[in-house]
Design a protein around this motif. Structure first.
Motif, PDB file in Angstrom:
ATOM      1  N   MET A 308       0.829  -1.204   0.000  1.00 43.27           N
ATOM      2  CA  MET A 308       0.000   0.000   0.000  1.00 43.27           C
ATOM      3  C   MET A 308       0.863   1.254   0.000  1.00 43.27           C
ATOM      4  N   GLY A 309       0.392   2.263  -0.701  1.00 45.18           N
ATOM      5  CA  GLY A 309       1.004   3.575  -0.592  1.00 45.18           C
ATOM      6  C   GLY A 309       0.480   4.253   0.656  1.00 45.18           C
ATOM      7  N   ILE A 310       1.333   5.051   1.305  1.00 40.18           N
ATOM      8  CA  ILE A 310       0.955   5.723   2.553  1.00 40.18           C
ATOM      9  C   ILE A 310       1.243   7.207   2.434  1.00 40.18           C
ATOM     10  N   VAL A 311       0.235   8.012   2.681  1.00 37.66           N
ATOM     11  CA  VAL A 311       0.382   9.468   2.718  1.00 37.66           C
ATOM     12  C   VAL A 311       0.073   9.945   4.132  1.00 37.66           C
ATOM     13  N   GLU A 312       1.021  10.647   4.730  1.00 28.14           N
ATOM     14  CA  GLU A 312       0.834  11.265   6.051  1.00 28.14           C
ATOM     15  C   GLU A 312       0.376  10.264   7.123  1.00 28.14           C
ATOM     16  N   GLY A 313       0.757   9.005   6.940  1.00 25.68           N
ATOM     17  CA  GLY A 313       0.440   8.016   7.959  1.00 25.68           C
ATOM     18  C   GLY A 313      -1.040   7.780   8.162  1.00 25.68           C
ATOM     19  N   ASP A 314      -1.845   8.006   7.086  1.00 26.84           N
ATOM     20  CA  ASP A 314      -3.296   7.828   7.198  1.00 26.84           C
ATOM     21  C   ASP A 314      -3.848   8.587   8.404  1.00 26.84           C
ATOM     22  N   SER A 315      -3.311   9.785   8.627  1.00 30.04           N
ATOM     23  CA  SER A 315      -3.638  10.521   9.842  1.00 30.04           C
ATOM     24  C   SER A 315      -4.701  11.579   9.606  1.00 30.04           C
ATOM     25  N   ASP A 316      -5.535  11.781  10.611  1.00 28.47           N
ATOM     26  CA  ASP A 316      -6.360  12.976  10.713  1.00 28.47           C
ATOM     27  C   ASP A 316      -5.678  13.841  11.768  1.00 28.47           C
ATOM     28  N   PRO A 317      -4.968  14.901  11.354  1.00 28.45           N
ATOM     29  CA  PRO A 317      -4.137  15.654  12.306  1.00 28.45           C
ATOM     30  C   PRO A 317      -4.876  16.125  13.547  1.00 28.45           C
ATOM     31  N   ASP A 318      -6.145  16.486  13.414  1.00 36.41           N
ATOM     32  CA  ASP A 318      -6.890  16.987  14.564  1.00 36.41           C
ATOM     33  C   ASP A 318      -6.988  15.973  15.690  1.00 36.41           C
ATOM     34  N   THR A 319      -6.954  14.702  15.353  1.00 37.44           N
ATOM     35  CA  THR A 319      -7.025  13.674  16.396  1.00 37.44           C
ATOM     36  C   THR A 319      -5.683  13.010  16.650  1.00 37.44           C
ATOM     37  N   PHE A 320      -4.878  12.825  15.587  1.00 31.16           N
ATOM     38  CA  PHE A 320      -3.651  12.051  15.747  1.00 31.16           C
ATOM     39  C   PHE A 320      -2.542  12.848  16.430  1.00 31.16           C
ATOM     40  N   ILE A 321      -2.393  14.121  16.081  1.00 31.19           N
ATOM     41  CA  ILE A 321      -1.345  14.925  16.724  1.00 31.19           C
ATOM     42  C   ILE A 321      -1.568  15.012  18.230  1.00 31.19           C
ATOM     43  N   PRO A 322      -2.787  15.280  18.714  1.00 32.24           N
ATOM     44  CA  PRO A 322      -2.994  15.242  20.170  1.00 32.24           C
ATOM     45  C   PRO A 322      -2.689  13.879  20.788  1.00 32.24           C
ATOM     46  N   GLU A 323      -2.970  12.795  20.071  1.00 32.34           N
ATOM     47  CA  GLU A 323      -2.643  11.466  20.594  1.00 32.34           C
ATOM     48  C   GLU A 323      -1.133  11.307  20.757  1.00 32.34           C
ATOM     49  N   LEU A 324      -0.366  11.761  19.762  1.00 34.27           N
ATOM     50  CA  LEU A 324       1.091  11.662  19.851  1.00 34.27           C
ATOM     51  C   LEU A 324       1.628  12.552  20.968  1.00 34.27           C
ATOM     52  N   LEU A 325       1.042  13.718  21.142  1.00 37.47           N
ATOM     53  CA  LEU A 325       1.485  14.612  22.219  1.00 37.47           C
ATOM     54  C   LEU A 325       1.201  14.012  23.590  1.00 37.47           C
ATOM     55  N   GLU A 326       0.089  13.326  23.724  1.00 35.90           N
ATOM     56  CA  GLU A 326      -0.207  12.684  24.999  1.00 35.90           C
ATOM     57  C   GLU A 326       0.774  11.547  25.267  1.00 35.90           C
ATOM     58  N   LEU A 327       1.116  10.778  24.229  1.00 40.99           N
ATOM     59  CA  LEU A 327       2.137   9.741  24.389  1.00 40.99           C
ATOM     60  C   LEU A 327       3.482  10.358  24.776  1.00 40.99           C
ATOM     61  N   HIS A 328       3.790  11.513  24.178  1.00 42.04           N
ATOM     62  CA  HIS A 328       5.038  12.206  24.516  1.00 42.04           C
ATOM     63  C   HIS A 328       5.008  12.685  25.963  1.00 42.04           C
ATOM     64  N   ARG A 329       3.886  13.213  26.391  1.00 46.33           N
ATOM     65  CA  ARG A 329       3.759  13.729  27.765  1.00 46.33           C
ATOM     66  C   ARG A 329       4.008  12.631  28.792  1.00 46.33           C
ATOM     67  N   THR A 330       3.595  11.412  28.467  1.00 50.65           N
ATOM     68  CA  THR A 330       3.774  10.297  29.397  1.00 50.65           C
ATOM     69  C   THR A 330       5.092   9.565  29.191  1.00 50.65           C
ATOM     70  N   GLY A 331       5.955  10.091  28.316  1.00 47.48           N
ATOM     71  CA  GLY A 331       7.276   9.514  28.118  1.00 47.48           C
ATOM     72  C   GLY A 331       7.328   8.328  27.181  1.00 47.48           C
ATOM     73  N   ARG A 332       6.243   8.048  26.476  1.00 46.26           N
ATOM     74  CA  ARG A 332       6.189   6.867  25.623  1.00 46.26           C
ATOM     75  C   ARG A 332       6.510   7.160  24.156  1.00 46.26           C
ATOM     76  N   PHE A 333       6.642   8.421  23.804  1.00 44.62           N
ATOM     77  CA  PHE A 333       6.903   8.771  22.408  1.00 44.62           C
ATOM     78  C   PHE A 333       7.862   9.966  22.376  1.00 44.62           C
ATOM     79  N   PRO A 334       9.137   9.749  22.701  1.00 42.58           N
ATOM     80  CA  PRO A 334      10.099  10.852  22.815  1.00 42.58           C
ATOM     81  C   PRO A 334      10.631  11.331  21.463  1.00 42.58           C
TER      82      PRO A 334
END
Length: 369
Positions: A308-334
């Motif tokens: 499969m081709g992948i563009v932008e990680g199949d992301s909806d930025p409005d939901t995915f960016i906050p999810e990544l930031l929450e993972l970062h806040r808890t130390g799981r996505f540095p």
């Protein structure tokens, strides 16, 4: 208002810092004072003519900053809000309405058209329009105009200056694992290329609790970084046939693979290292727009390989960016461990450093962090 921007004036040339005029925000637009902007391969591919964009033009599509003003009808953000900027999309087509904006029917027009959708350019050099609205932002500048749709509000305590890569490179690599391929715990992931996208995939693989994460990367320093971020194994492609090296680690082959190199020969070799029912994601932008993958049809059928081709990680930025930031806040996505900051005024030096492999992801910053 007058701003300073890094302008590309010719294909393959260097950036020139120029004073330009930026229009006031139109209805639905947001004026952002840029704190930092990631330097991405896609910016350089467009500058070098591998992707369409009018020159002279202003690139930059991993911006972050503070909202200074909003146009009419904007409700998502207000002046003073901290934001990350991401790719643009129409919001009205079938894919956008279905929560898949990275496959927007008019993705190319909104992100590579070089102007607003009405044909006007928000950036001018004297009387002359300048290619703008790159990924809906053109954030290689002190200020940028984005659309409400591609602005994501972030918490006040988020590390503002280095957030920009979440809008493209980081969310692409992480989204490939968490969204596109939907890698399942215990699986094996093969990552071709240890740049910012590939290493973001490594971080996401750790989050998804994969049993093996194998990174193929020619630079020793990046192999070491991959191991420090959670990769279980690294491979030097010069050390021998890729498939043999992968199967020495995982005899059954990799159940998931992503290519961030854009080099057809690399992906071709990796096809020999796949497990039955493997999923393969193509992310890297090739230097040759006519590049193609020769797929052995019998092998693909026997293994049940899904490509499969992948563009932008199949992301909806409005939901995915906050999810990544929450993972970062808890130390799981540095993801900040991937970032090296340099002054915005040193953009050409940053390009050279990234080409040399001196840094994984350079973020150009304005003023103090």
């Amino acid at each position: 208002m007058d701003i300073t921007a890094a302008v590309a004036t010719e294909i393959g040339g260097t950036f020139e810092l120029r004073r330009l005029t930026l229009a006031d925000p139109a209805p639905g637009e947001v004026l952002v004072k840029i704190a930092g902007v990631g330097l991405c391969h896609t910016d350089l591919a467009a500058k070098d003519g591998h992707l369409p964009f009018p020159l002279p033009g202003v690139f930059g599509h991993e911006g972050s900053g503070v909202v200074e003003a909003v146009g009419a009808d904007v409700t998502k953000v207000a002046p003073g809000d901290k934001v990350a900027l991401s790719f643009d999309s129409c919001g009205d087509c079938t894919q956008c309405r279905g929560g898949e904006p990275s496959y927007c029917r008019d993705f190319m027009a909104y992100n590579f058209g070089g102007a607003r959708q009405d044909g006007t350019s928000p950036l001018t050099d004297g009387e002359n329009p300048v290619g703008s609205a790159f990924f809906g932002q053109s954030s290689f500048a002190t200020h940028a105009l984005a659309r409400e749709r591609n602005v994501v509000k972030v918490p006040g305590d988020a590390p503002l200056a280095v957030l920009g890569p979440l809008g493209c490179g980081v969310q692409t690599g992480a989204g490939a694992v968490l969204n596109s391929l939907d890698c399942q715990p215990g699986g094996t992931l093969l990552v071709l290329g240890g740049g910012s996208v590939g290493l973001s995939a490594v971080l996401a693989g750790v989050v998804r609790e994969l049993s093996r994460i194998i990174v193929v990367e020619p630079h020793a320093a990046r192999r070491d970084l991959a191991l420090s971020l959670g990769a279980t194994n690294v491979i030097d492609p010069a050390a021998g046939p890729l498939a043999e090296q992968v199967r020495a680690i995982e005899p059954d082959g990799a159940g998931y693979a992503i290519d961030t190199t854009g080099i057809a020969a690399v992906l071709q070799d990796a096809m020999q290292a796949l497990a039955h029912r493997a999923k393969v994601g193509i992310i890297g932008v090739p230097a040759d727009p006519e590049a193609s993958l020769a797929l052995n049809l019998i092998q693909a059928q026997v293994l049940g390989v899904r490509v499969m081709g992948i563009v932008e990680g199949d992301s909806d930025p409005d939901t995915f960016i906050p999810e990544l930031l929450e993972l970062h806040r808890t130390g799981r996505f540095p993801f900040d461990k991937l970032v090296t900051t340099m002054p915005f005024t040193q953009i050409n030096e940053a390009v050279a450093a990234q080409h040399r492999g001196d840094a994984v992801k350079i973020v150009l910053v304005h003023g103090e962090l």
